[in-house]
Design an enzyme around this catalytic site. Structure first.
Site, PDB file in Angstrom:
ATOM      1  N   LYS A   1     -30.835  76.235  76.908  1.00  0.00           N
ATOM      2  CA  LYS A   1     -31.907  75.305  77.248  1.00  0.00           C
ATOM      3  C   LYS A   1     -32.072  75.278  78.767  1.00  0.00           C
ATOM      4  CE  LYS A   1     -32.707  70.501  77.994  1.00  0.00           C
ATOM      5  NZ  LYS A   1     -33.953  70.768  78.684  1.00  0.00           N
TER       6      LYS A   1
ATOM      7  N   GLY B   1     -26.037  71.280  86.894  1.00  0.00           N
ATOM      8  CA  GLY B   1     -26.986  70.173  86.985  1.00  0.00           C
ATOM      9  C   GLY B   1     -26.351  69.002  87.705  1.00  0.00           C
ATOM     10  N   SER B   2     -26.810  67.807  87.394  1.00  0.00           N
ATOM     11  CA  SER B   2     -26.348  66.628  88.116  1.00  0.00           C
ATOM     12  C   SER B   2     -24.983  66.166  87.619  1.00  0.00           C
ATOM     13  CB  SER B   2     -27.358  65.487  87.978  1.00  0.00           C
ATOM     14  OG  SER B   2     -27.284  64.897  86.688  1.00  0.00           O
ATOM     15  N   THR B   3     -24.259  65.502  88.500  1.00  0.00           N
ATOM     16  CA  THR B   3     -22.942  64.976  88.155  1.00  0.00           C
ATOM     17  C   THR B   3     -23.042  63.932  87.055  1.00  0.00           C
ATOM     18  OG1 THR B   3     -22.103  65.403  90.380  1.00  0.00           O
ATOM     19  CG2 THR B   3     -20.933  63.753  89.082  1.00  0.00           C
ATOM     20  N   GLY B   4     -24.036  63.040  87.151  1.00  0.00           N
ATOM     21  CA  GLY B   4     -24.194  61.995  86.150  1.00  0.00           C
ATOM     22  C   GLY B   4     -24.408  62.547  84.755  1.00  0.00           C
ATOM     23  N   VAL B   5     -25.277  63.549  84.641  1.00  0.00           N
ATOM     24  CA  VAL B   5     -25.530  64.154  83.333  1.00  0.00           C
ATOM     25  C   VAL B   5     -24.270  64.834  82.816  1.00  0.00           C
ATOM     26  CG1 VAL B   5     -26.808  65.971  82.125  1.00  0.00           C
ATOM     27  CG2 VAL B   5     -28.006  64.435  83.694  1.00  0.00           C
TER      28      VAL B   5
ATOM     29  N   GLU C   1     -20.881  73.037  87.019  1.00  0.00           N
ATOM     30  CA  GLU C   1     -21.074  72.964  88.473  1.00  0.00           C
ATOM     31  C   GLU C   1     -22.160  71.936  88.693  1.00  0.00           C
ATOM     32  OE1 GLU C   1     -22.787  73.080  91.917  1.00  0.00           O
ATOM     33  OE2 GLU C   1     -23.619  74.924  91.078  1.00  0.00           O
TER      34      GLU C   1
ATOM     35  N   CYS D   1     -27.375  73.165  95.563  1.00  0.00           N
ATOM     36  CA  CYS D   1     -26.141  72.368  95.441  1.00  0.00           C
ATOM     37  C   CYS D   1     -25.303  72.499  96.699  1.00  0.00           C
ATOM     38  CB  CYS D   1     -25.334  72.819  94.229  1.00  0.00           C
ATOM     39  SG  CYS D   1     -26.228  72.753  92.668  1.00  0.00           S
TER      40      CYS D   1
ATOM     41  N   GLU E   1     -26.019  62.203  97.227  1.00  0.00           N
ATOM     42  CA  GLU E   1     -26.756  63.467  97.134  1.00  0.00           C
ATOM     43  C   GLU E   1     -28.257  63.182  97.046  1.00  0.00           C
ATOM     44  OE1 GLU E   1     -26.407  67.589  94.646  1.00  0.00           O
ATOM     45  OE2 GLU E   1     -26.498  65.737  93.482  1.00  0.00           O
TER      46      GLU E   1
END
Length: 543
Positions: A212, A265-269, A293, A327, A425
């Site tokens: 995806k 992608g993002s750290t939160g996700v 990452e 990143c 970020e």
């Protein structure tokens, strides 16, 4: 069947083309851009080798030219994720059983296809769909992806060659099996090479994949899928779906055959996905491999001995290439008081000379940020900084989304080393500078290490070898990719394996053997040539 210990072609980094005026590659790319602009492409999902069109079409616009339509992609739903999983599982046995050299040949061919007939088209798609200038597209969608394919093949052979010792009378072997199930590759918008590597590195090792991509990278992902198909990736090995994240996750992370996540992608996700996987751990046949990452709050710190021009150039390139949407992009800088006036002047001169606009004008250094969500987030940081008593806007600060999502390269000077733009970020063309007293070098190193939860990239500039060693030790855990006298961006496959720890990910080093290890499940085989026939040991004999 013929057998042999095969040596793959030695991997070498793909040369970066210059695209200088009058060059053949420049003319070819200009033609590819024109052809892409003249065509509205209809982009299907690919499930089990079938092109799937739902009729639920979503338009794709260049971030720098919102009035133009590049084409449409067909959005799917949960049923398509289920179909993709089943297609992957149906393909698994034959793909896992294929001799490794034939898997290798497929991805070596993919590398040559991108190096040759697909190069201009893939670069053009990346430029138009993700608003990258020609150089940023060339080092990404052409060179880095070619390097991923070629070096991963070489690393695969090195991994297979890693075998245990055998005592007399036996033979010990290690075989590297693909994971039992399917891998979910969730890829970002900012690098076409990452979008290409995340599904293919597990596939190279015999795994099957549901892929995806980010919606804002679908335009170039479509070209990648065409490359994979022409290279000979069998139907069902890599399945490309266009669904929203929660829909995909609901199906994938509840499936018993889910075997691994390859994520950028993002750290939160990433943290939410990890929590979901952990909550569902009893549902799976095996413990899934989780490779991610994520974000970065990457730094440049200059020692008083540094070359001011080198520092300024590192800031201009490291913070603002591809609009800071890397990143690894420099987002905070620590400059000694004695050096700041000169660096400030040099950076301001650089930024004043940078042209901003569309990608078809090759003289533009700065293009647009990826979408309206990113634009709103980045511009909010800038606008709030303008109102802060501790912030001075040194350069830039303007933005407009009238024609595209354009944000000027912006440099903020902060009196507070803990101001929000020094810590969080932003993922855009914003750099915050903190000026420290020259005598506070050691304290500033501690400040760099402790300010951010991230640990992806960082750079120190110094002409004092003791200071270089001191910074390297003090910042041991502050960056997975650490640079001495160079900008913190631009890692090259085969030269600087890429990845960070702390909140920046699992540090499994894309473009290295370390990453490929995560996509195999080794089996040890011990064969004894003449097995014992009596259970008794010598110690049991009587005196």
């Amino acid at each position: 069947m013929p057998k042999g210990f095969y040596k793959v072609p030695v991997a070498k980094n793909e040369p970066v083309k210059s695209y200088a005026p009058g060059s053949a590659e420049r003319a070819e790319l200009k033609a590819a851009l024109a052809a892409a602009k003249a065509t509205e492409v209809d982009i299907p999902m690919y499930i089990g080798g079938t092109e799937v069109r739902t009729g639920n079409k979503v338009a794709i616009h260049p971030p720098h030219e919102l009035s133009h339509t590049l084409g449409y992609y067909h959005q799917g739903d949960a049923t398509h994720v289920e179909q993709a999983i089943q297609a992957a599982l149906n393909a698994r046995a034959a793909w896992a059983d294929m001799s490794w050299e034939h898997r290798a040949s497929i991805f070596l061919k993919a590398a040559d296809l991108i190096a040759g007939p697909y190069r201009a088209r893939l670069n053009a798609a990346t430029m138009l769909g993700q608003s990258k200038n020609v150089f940023q597209a060339e080092i990404d969608s052409a060179c880095e992806l070619i390097d991923f394919f070629r070096f991963n093949v070489q690393y695969m052979t090195e991994l297979y060659q890693h075998q245990p010792e055998s005592a007399p009378g036996m033979w010990n072997r290690l075989e590297y099996r693909p994971l039992e199930g399917f891998v979910f590759a969730l890829t970002p918008f900012n690098f076409t090479s990452i979008a290409g590597n995340l599904p293919t590195s597990p596939a190279l090792m015999g795994n099957v994949v549901v892929w995806k991509p980010a919606n804002t990278q679908i335009y170039s992902a479509h070209v990648l899928m065409e490359v994979f198909r022409e290279a000979g990736v069998p139907d069902g090995v890599i399945n490309l779906v266009f669904v929203d994240g929660p829909t995909a996750g609901e199906v994938i992370f509840n499936h018993p055959d889910f075997a691994g996540l390859h994520f950028t992608g993002s750290t939160g996700v990433f943290q939410r996905l990890w929590q979901t996987i952990g909550g569902n751990i009893s549902k799976y046949k095996s413990y899934p491999r989780i490779v991610g990452e994520t974000g970065g709050k990457d730094f440049i710190i200059a020692h008083p001995s540094a070359d001011p021009k080198a520092v300024a150039t590192a800031i201009s390139r490291g913070a603002f290439e591809f609009q800071g949407q890397k990143c690894s992009a420099a987002s905070r800088a620590y400059i000694p008081q004695s050096m700041w006036p000169q660096i400030k002047e040099l950076v301001q001169a650089d930024l004043q000379s940078m042209k901003m606009g569309g990608v078809e004008d090759f003289t533009n250094f700065i293009n647009a940020v990826i979408d309206e969500k990113a634009y709103n987030k980045i511009s909010k940081y800038i606008d709030e900084a303008k109102e802060s008593e501790v912030i001075e806007v040194i350069a830039g600060g303007n933005h407009s989304k009238e024609k595209g999502y354009f944000i000027e390269p912006t440099v903020l000077l902060s009196k507070d080393p803990q101001y929000v733009t020094m810590c969080e970020e932003i993922f855009g063309p914003v750099l915050t500078v903190y000026v420290y007293e020259d005598d506070n070098w050691e304290e500033t190193l501690k400040l760099v290490d402790g300010t951010s939860p991230y640990a992806l990239t960082g750079a120190v500039f110094t002409n004092d070898r003791f200071a270089a060693e001191q910074a390297t030790k003090a910042l041991t855990n502050a960056a997975g990719n650490f640079y001495i006298n160079d900008k913190p961006t631009g890692a090259v496959v085969g030269q600087q394996p890429f990845g960070g720890a702390r909140a920046s990910g699992t540090n499994d080093k894309a473009g290295s053997l370390l990453n490929l290890i995560r996509w195999v499940s080794p089996r040890t085989i011990k064969e004894t040539f003449v097995p014992p026939t009596d259970y008794r040991y010598p110690f049991m004999e009587e005196e």
